[in-house]
Design a protein around this motif. Structure first.
Motif, PDB file in Angstrom:
ATOM      1  N   PRO A 161      81.163   8.027   8.445  1.00 48.64           N
ATOM      2  CA  PRO A 161      80.590   6.678   8.292  1.00 48.64           C
ATOM      3  C   PRO A 161      81.054   5.673   9.335  1.00 48.64           C
ATOM      4  N   LYS A 162      82.300   5.765   9.785  1.00 50.62           N
ATOM      5  CA  LYS A 162      82.836   4.763  10.698  1.00 50.62           C
ATOM      6  C   LYS A 162      82.317   4.911  12.124  1.00 50.62           C
ATOM      7  N   ASN A 163      81.673   6.054  12.412  1.00 53.11           N
ATOM      8  CA  ASN A 163      81.090   6.259  13.734  1.00 53.11           C
ATOM      9  C   ASN A 163      79.571   6.349  13.680  1.00 53.11           C
ATOM     10  N   SER A 164      78.982   5.974  12.545  1.00 52.99           N
ATOM     11  CA  SER A 164      77.528   5.981  12.376  1.00 52.99           C
ATOM     12  C   SER A 164      77.020   4.548  12.479  1.00 52.99           C
ATOM     13  N   ILE A 165      76.268   4.269  13.528  1.00 52.87           N
ATOM     14  CA  ILE A 165      75.828   2.905  13.829  1.00 52.87           C
ATOM     15  C   ILE A 165      74.423   2.699  13.282  1.00 52.87           C
ATOM     16  N   SER A 166      74.299   1.776  12.358  1.00 49.68           N
ATOM     17  CA  SER A 166      73.011   1.437  11.762  1.00 49.68           C
ATOM     18  C   SER A 166      72.805  -0.079  11.868  1.00 49.68           C
ATOM     19  N   GLN A 167      71.716  -0.572  11.282  1.00 49.76           N
ATOM     20  CA  GLN A 167      71.398  -2.006  11.326  1.00 49.76           C
ATOM     21  C   GLN A 167      71.363  -2.537  12.764  1.00 49.76           C
ATOM     22  N   ILE A 168      70.897  -1.702  13.691  1.00 50.63           N
ATOM     23  CA  ILE A 168      70.922  -2.060  15.113  1.00 50.63           C
ATOM     24  C   ILE A 168      70.078  -3.294  15.387  1.00 50.63           C
ATOM     25  N   LYS A 169      68.957  -3.384  14.717  1.00 49.27           N
ATOM     26  CA  LYS A 169      68.036  -4.490  14.947  1.00 49.27           C
ATOM     27  C   LYS A 169      68.645  -5.830  14.563  1.00 49.27           C
ATOM     28  N   ARG A 170      69.577  -5.817  13.605  1.00 47.55           N
ATOM     29  CA  ARG A 170      70.235  -7.051  13.177  1.00 47.55           C
ATOM     30  C   ARG A 170      71.339  -7.482  14.142  1.00 47.55           C
ATOM     31  N   LEU A 171      71.772  -6.577  15.012  1.00 44.97           N
ATOM     32  CA  LEU A 171      72.893  -6.863  15.896  1.00 44.97           C
ATOM     33  C   LEU A 171      72.465  -7.265  17.297  1.00 44.97           C
ATOM     34  N   VAL A 172      71.345  -6.725  17.754  1.00 44.26           N
ATOM     35  CA  VAL A 172      70.971  -6.872  19.155  1.00 44.26           C
ATOM     36  C   VAL A 172      70.647  -8.323  19.502  1.00 44.26           C
ATOM     37  N   GLY A 173      71.216  -8.785  20.621  1.00 46.88           N
ATOM     38  CA  GLY A 173      70.904 -10.112  21.147  1.00 46.88           C
ATOM     39  C   GLY A 173      71.483 -11.277  20.373  1.00 46.88           C
ATOM     40  N   ARG A 174      72.432 -11.024  19.463  1.00 45.76           N
ATOM     41  CA  ARG A 174      72.995 -12.119  18.655  1.00 45.76           C
ATOM     42  C   ARG A 174      74.477 -12.304  18.985  1.00 45.76           C
ATOM     43  N   GLN A 175      74.917 -13.545  18.972  1.00 42.02           N
ATOM     44  CA  GLN A 175      76.314 -13.827  19.254  1.00 42.02           C
ATOM     45  C   GLN A 175      77.179 -13.438  18.057  1.00 42.02           C
ATOM     46  N   PHE A 176      78.410 -13.087  18.355  1.00 42.49           N
ATOM     47  CA  PHE A 176      79.326 -12.634  17.305  1.00 42.49           C
ATOM     48  C   PHE A 176      79.596 -13.731  16.282  1.00 42.49           C
ATOM     49  N   SER A 177      79.538 -14.983  16.717  1.00 41.35           N
ATOM     50  CA  SER A 177      79.822 -16.100  15.817  1.00 41.35           C
ATOM     51  C   SER A 177      78.628 -16.484  14.946  1.00 41.35           C
ATOM     52  N   ASP A 178      77.493 -15.840  15.130  1.00 42.12           N
ATOM     53  CA  ASP A 178      76.302 -16.129  14.342  1.00 42.12           C
ATOM     54  C   ASP A 178      76.612 -15.947  12.853  1.00 42.12           C
ATOM     55  N   PRO A 179      76.371 -16.957  12.002  1.00 44.72           N
ATOM     56  CA  PRO A 179      76.695 -16.845  10.567  1.00 44.72           C
ATOM     57  C   PRO A 179      75.988 -15.665   9.883  1.00 44.72           C
ATOM     58  N   ASP A 180      74.731 -15.403  10.260  1.00 50.24           N
ATOM     59  CA  ASP A 180      74.010 -14.267   9.683  1.00 50.24           C
ATOM     60  C   ASP A 180      74.673 -12.954  10.067  1.00 50.24           C
ATOM     61  N   LEU A 181      75.128 -12.868  11.313  1.00 49.52           N
ATOM     62  CA  LEU A 181      75.800 -11.650  11.762  1.00 49.52           C
ATOM     63  C   LEU A 181      77.119 -11.465  11.038  1.00 49.52           C
ATOM     64  N   GLN A 182      77.841 -12.557  10.802  1.00 48.39           N
ATOM     65  CA  GLN A 182      79.103 -12.470  10.088  1.00 48.39           C
ATOM     66  C   GLN A 182      78.901 -11.971   8.658  1.00 48.39           C
ATOM     67  N   ARG A 183      77.789 -12.382   8.024  1.00 52.69           N
ATOM     68  CA  ARG A 183      77.491 -11.881   6.677  1.00 52.69           C
ATOM     69  C   ARG A 183      77.150 -10.393   6.717  1.00 52.69           C
TER      70      ARG A 183
END
Length: 477
Positions: A60-82
Motif C-alpha cells: 500500500p505505501k508504494n501504490s500511488i492512487s488519486q493522481i488526478k487530485r494531486l497533479v498541478g496543485r500546491q502542497f499547501s492547498d487546503p483540499d490537498l491537505q484533506r
C-alpha cells in the motif's frame, strides 16, 4: 493519424478510439473497459493499471492512487491537505512548493512528481490504444474537469508529453458528455434550443453543465461544480462510521494500519453499491486487524442520515449553473445523469425534487466522457469525416490583465497605481483570441488574473517587454 480519446478519472481510466463504423471503448489486457488509475512501485518493476490495483493490498505505501487530485496543485492547498490524510503513501512539499511522492522503487527510495506518475499512467493507456489500433498513437484528446486551473491543465499537457502524446485539445468532461449526447441526435430543433442539464458525479467531484442544442450545434451555457463531492466522500462516511464502531466493539483502530484502512475502504465501497439496490447491507471482513474478524450492518436510511452534510451540498452547483445560464427550472427540458457516484438513490431523489422531473440515464455513465473525447479528436482530425457539428465551449472563469500604471500616467506617486481590465469575461467562448496594445517606453510587467485572484496558484504569466508599442495576443485561453 490516430483518433483517440482518454478519460483520465480519479479512480479509473477509459480509452476510446474512432473506427470507420463509429467510436469504440477498447479493452485492456485483462479484457476490461476500465483501467484503474494506480501505479505501484515494486522491488524489480512497476505495476500500472489493473496490475497496480492487484498489488495495492500487499504494497500500500508504494501504490500511488488519486493522481488526478494531486497533479498541478500546491502542497499547501487546503483540499490537498484533506486528501493527504486518507492516502497510504508518503507526500512531502518539494522545493517549488508542489508535492513530491515518495516510494521505494528498485530497492531505492525515490521521489516522483504527480505529473511524472500521471505520465506513466498515460503511457499505459497509450499502449492499450496502440494494441487495439495496431498503429502508433500520438494525437489524442484528453478530458479534464472544468474546475482545473491553468497549472493543472499545463501539468496534464506535460504528463502527455512524457507519455509521447500530442493532445489536440483538452476538453472539459461535461462538454465531452454533451458532445457524445448531441452529435447522434437527428431530431434537434432548428430555432429554439433544447436545453439539457448534464450532471456528472464522479469518484471525487461533481460537475454540472447546462447546454443548448440546435441542429448541428452545441452551445455550453454555464458550468457548476464542487471539487470535493463524489462517490469517495460517501465511502469515507461509511469508513468513519465503521471505524468508530470497530474501535468501540473490537478495540481496534484501523486508521493506524495502512492495510486495514485500505481493506475497510474497499469493503465500504462495495457496501455503498449494495445499498444502492437494497434497503439493508451487511459488512463482514476476516482478520481486518490484530487477527480479529469484524462484522456490521447498516440500513439505507441510516446511511443517508450520516451522509446529510454531503447531500446538502448537491444543490449548490445546480443553482449556480442555472443562475449563470440565466434560465429557470422550467427552461431545462431534460436532465442527464452520469458518473459512478450518481447511482446513490438519495442523489437522484434530490435531483428529481430540484428539477421537478426524473433524471434520465440514456448514456453509459462510465464511458460517455471517453466517447466524447474521441469524437472531439475525430472532429479535429483530417483522417475521419464527421457529421457537421459545431461545439461552442465556454470558460467558467473570467480572465483579466493587471499592470502598474506608468509614471507619466499618474501624479503624486501614481507610478504604483494598479490598473486592470477584463479581457475574457466569464462564460466567454473558447478558443478566443484578443490583441491588446500597450504604449510604454520602459520595461513593465503584466499579470494574468483569473476571476478576482491573481493566478499565482493557477499559472501567472508575467510578460516582460521593452518597446514603444507592444501587442500581446492571448489565444486559446
Amino acid at each position: 493519424m490516430s483518433v483517440v480519446g482518454f478519460d483520465f478519472g480519479n479512480e479509473n481510466c477509459l480509452v476510446a478510439v474512432a473506427r470507420q463504423r463509429g467510436i469504440d471503448v477498447v479493452l485492456n489486457d485483462e479484457s476490461n473497459r476500465e483501467t484503474p488509475a494506480i501505479v505501484c512501485f515494486g522491488e524489480k518493476q512497476r505495476f500500472i493499471g489493473t496490475a497496480g490495483a492487484a498489488s495495492t493490498m500487499m504494497n500500500p505505501k508504494n501504490s500511488i492512487s488519486q493522481i488526478k487530485r494531486l497533479v498541478g496543485r500546491q502542497f499547501s492547498d487546503p483540499d490537498l491537505q484533506r486528501d493527504i490524510k486518507s492516502l497510504p503513501f508518503s507526500l512531502t512539499e518539494g522545493p517549488d512548493g508542489y508535492p513530491l511522492i515518495h516510494a521505494s522503487y528498485l530497492g531505492e527510495k525515490r521521489a516522483f512528481t504527480p505529473t511524472q506518475v500521471m505520465g506513466m499512467m498515460l503511457s499505459n493507456l497509450k499502449g492499450i490504444a496502440e494494441k487495439n489500433l495496431n498503429a502508433a498513437v500520438v494525437d489524442c484528446c484528453i478530458g479534464i474537469p472544468v474546475y482545473f486551473t491553468d497549472l493543472q491543465r499545463r501539468a496534464v499537457l506535460d504528463a502527455a508529453t512524457i507519455a509521447g502524446l500530442h493532445p489536440l485539445h483538452l476538453i472539459h468532461e461535461t462538454t465531452a458528455t454533451a458532445l457524445a449526447y448531441g452529435i447522434y441526435k437527428t431530431d434537434l430543433p432548428e430555432s429554439e434550443p433544447l436545453n439539457v442539464a448534464f450532471i456528472d458525479i464522479g469518484h471525487a467531484s461533481m460537475q454540472v453543465c447546462i447546454a443548448g442544442f440546435k441542429k448541428g450545434q452545441l452551445k455550453v451555457l454555464s458550468h457548476g461544480f464542487d471539487r470535493s463531492l463524489g462517490g469517495r466522500d460517501f465511502d469515507e462516511v461509511l469508513f468513519n462510521h465503521f471505524a468508530a464502531k470497530f474501535r468501540e466493539e473490537y478495540k481496534i483502530d484501523v486508521s493506524q494500519n495502512a492495510k486495514a484502512s485500505l481493506r475497510l475502504r474497499a469493503a465500504c465501497e462495495k457496501l455503498k453499491k449494495v445499498l444502492s439496490a437494497n434497503p439493508v447491507a451487511p459488512l463482514n471482513i476476516e482478520c481486518l486487524m490484530d487477527e480479529k474478524d469484524v462484522r456490521g450492518v447498516i440500513k439505507r436510511e441510516e446511511f443517508e442520515e450520516i451522509s446529510v452534510p454531503i447531500l446538502e451540498r448537491v444543490k449548490r452547483p445546480l443553482e449556480k449553473a442555472l443562475s449563470d445560464a440565466g434560465l429557470s427550472i422550467e427552461d431545462v427540458h431534460m436532465v442527464e445523469v452520469v458518473g459512478s457516484g450518481s447511482r446513490v438513490p438519495a442523489i437522484i431523489k434530490i435531483l428529481t425534487e430540484f428539477f421537478g422531473k426524473e433524471p434520465r440515464r440514456t448514456m453509459n455513465a462510465s464511458e460517455c466522457v471517453s466517447r466524447g473525447c474521441a469524437l472531439q479528436c475525430a472532429i479535429l482530425s483530417p483522417t475521419f469525416k464527421v457529421r457537421e457539428f459545431q461545439v461552442h465551449e465556454s470558460f467558467p472563469f473570467s480572465i483579466s490583465l493587471a499592470w502598474k500604471g506608468a509614471a507619466a500616467d499618474a501624479q503624486n506617486g501614481g507610478a504604483e497605481n494598479q490598473q486592470s481590465t477584463i479581457v475574457f469575461p466569464k462564460g466567454n467562448s473558447i478558443p478566443s483570441v484578443k490583441a491588446l496594445t500597450f504604449y510604454r517606453s520602459g520595461t513593465f510587467s503584466v499579470d494574468v488574473q483569473r476571476g478576482t485572484n491573481i493566478m499565482k496558484e493557477t499559472g501567472v504569466k508575467s510578460l516582460m517587454r521593452r518597446s514603444d508599442k507592444t501587442v500581446y495576443s492571448l489565444g486559446k485561453c
